[in-house]
Structures are given as structure tokens and as C-alpha cells.
Design an enzyme around this catalytic site. Structure first.
Site, PDB file in Angstrom:
ATOM      1  CB  CYS A  71      -0.879  -0.012   1.247  1.00 40.05           C
ATOM      2  SG  CYS A  71      -1.859   1.480   1.528  1.00 40.05           S
ATOM      3  CB  CYS A 201      -2.587   4.487  -6.153  1.00 40.40           C
ATOM      4  SG  CYS A 201      -4.047   3.646  -5.449  1.00 40.40           S
TER       5      CYS A 201
END
Length: 284
Positions: A71, A201
Site C-alpha cells: 500500500c 497507487c
């Protein structure tokens, strides 16, 4: 021995898991998605750190010797604090996780591997970043890249709607084109000399066809899964003690803080392995 842990606030880390497994399918993996508290992108540093610390501790308690923060927001806002504040405790005799016969546990992120390769992917030395608001605001990519390549200029633009579009299953829809083009145009207006764009991302690789259609010819798109996988492969070669602790049964287990049924449905958007089974867990 135990599985390699992969943590993400939601589903995007599944693209990191897939990239790693393409290179190293022989290992066991344990994926944890904090889907009930996602997204992390707009949350404060303190909240992201606390949530990530809980997840890493859970994965360690379940036998993982090594955890990858798949992440970008967690890597940007929590990795350094966990490495400095929590790992020394978890690896000490005072911790319930301590084992005198085992090498210290480790936590790695996804930003450093991308920063390490970007120098070979840009000719103009101007790099763009498309990411969540939290990742862009943290300037973690800029700091990591300029540690290694002080001559590279990094410009970032937040794309707050891209991850929700992907999770809604609308990545291929015509409606997504407007939002993709808008942010790419904004980034290139910020710095027209950009010749490499980092997808900061882990949701964004699912928008890759639309991203590629909206960037000028010669601009390279840098997706993280492959580079994180290559970096992990090299890390394990350099640390044979850790490699020996990572079990090799070619299995994958999935954990979620949300409904397992919902996780299984949405995970199918990100994975090419077919249906998955998930187990519900509680953090905190």
C-alpha cells in the site's frame, strides 16, 4: 518458517501480490486487507500508522517472518515509524513475538523499489507521480528518489476518484476516460518535460489502457508490481537467513476486516486466478 505477509488498506495490494507471485510462485503468501477501514489515502499520519502497525503485528503473530506493505499510503506514512519504533520491540526478548532461534522480522514497502529503478527509466530527469492525496502530500516519492538521484525533478498530482472507479468495476467504462485524462493533463501541465510517470497507487494498473491512451508518445508508465517483485527477489538472495524462514508451499491465504463475501467479489476485479476464499479477522 511461515508465509510472506502482504498488507494493504484494501484491494490494490492484490496487484503487488500478483506481481510478486509471477516471479516467485513457490512461496506461501498471507494477504491482509483492512477493507473495513479503507481507504487510507485521506487519513492522517497518526491514524495510518496505528492501523498499519495493528495489521503488521497481526501478520507477525500469524507466523509471517517478513511483511510487505503493498500500500503506497501505508508505505509513505507508516513504514519508517514501524521500522524505527516497533520492529526493535517486536524483535526483542520482551515481546511475545520474540523467538531466540529466529532472525529478526522485517517490514518492507513499495516506494523504495520504485525509487531505485526510476533513474534508469527517465532521460529528461523529470518524473511524474499519480497517487492518492496522502501519498502525494507526504512527498515520500520525491524524498526517496532524490536520495538516490538528486538531479531528478518529481511532480505529483492526486487522483482521488481513480481508486473508487476501479473498485466499482468501472475501469474499462467510457465514463472513466474523463477522470483519467483530467489528472494526466494536470500533471503534464505542471511539468511538460516529464518522460516517466509512476503509478503511485496499487489500484492504478487496472486503468493502464486508459492511462497509456492519454499520455504523449515517449512517456513511460511505471507500474509497481514487477519492480516490487524483483526487489523482493533480490532482497531474499541477499538475506539467506530470511529466505530460509519463508515457507515454500505455493499457497495463498486471504484475510479481510470486511465481509469475506464482499472481499471475494471485489478481489476478482484485481486477480486473474479466479475466485478466492477469504477469512474475516478483527484488528485493533
Amino acid at each position: 518458517m511461515g508465509p510472506i505477509g502482504i498488507f494493504d488498506s484494501g484491494y490494490g495490494g492484490l496487484t503487488i501480490l500478483e506481481g510478486i507471485r509471477k516471479l516467485m510462485p513457490q512461496y506461501d503468501y498471507l494477504y491482509l486487507g483492512d477493507n473495513a477501514r479503507a481507504p487510507y489515502g485521506g487519513r492522517s499520519f497518526d491514524v495510518v500508522y496505528e492501523y498499519t502497525r495493528q495489521a503488521v503485528g497481526k501478520l507477525f503473530s500469524m507466523g509471517c517472518p517478513l511483511v510487505i506493505l503493498g500500500c503506497n499510503t501505508a508505505s509513505a506514512k507508516a513504514l519508517r515509524s514501524i521500522q524505527q519504533n516497533d520492529l526493535p520491540h517486536w524483535n526483542s526478548p520482551e515481546s511475545s513475538l520474540y523467538s531466540p532461534s529466529a532472525s529478526p522480522r522485517r517490514v518492507l514497502g513499495v516506494i523504495r523499489p520504485t525509487a531505485e529503478v526510476i533513474g534508469s527509466l527517465t532521460q529528461s530527469r523529470h518524473v511524474g507521480l499519480l497517487a492518492t492525496e496522502g501519498t502525494v502530500r507526504s512527498e515520500s516519492y520525491k524524498l526517496e528518489i532524490q536520495k538516490l538521484f538528486p538531479d531528478i525533478v518529481v511532480s505529483g498530482v492526486a487522483c482521488p476518484l481513480w481508486a473508487p472507479i476501479v473498485e466499482a468495476g468501472e475501469a474499462a467504462s467510457p465514463g472513466a476516460d474523463y477522470f483519467v485524462k483530467k489528472r494526466i493533463d494536470q500533471l503534464l501541465a505542471k511539468d511538460p518535460l516529464i518522460d516517466a510517470i509512476i503509478l503511485g497507487c496499487t489500484h492504478y494498473p487496472l486503468l493502464l489502457p486508459k492511462i497509456e491512451a492519454n499520455v504523449p508518445e515517449g512517456v513511460r508508465i511505471v507500474s509497481q508490481g514487477h519492480y516490487v517483485g524483483t526487489s523482493l527477489q533480490e532482497y531474499l538472495k541477499r538475506h539467506p537467513d530470511m529466505q530460509a524462514r519463508c515457507s515454500q508451499g505455493a499457497t495463498v491465504r486471504y484475510l479481510t476486516t470486511e465481509s469475506p463475501d464482499r472481499f471475494q467479489e471485489t478481489a476478482s476485479i484485481f486477480l486473474h486466478d479466479g475466485p478466492v476464499e477469504a477469512q474475516h479477522i478483527v484488528l485493533g
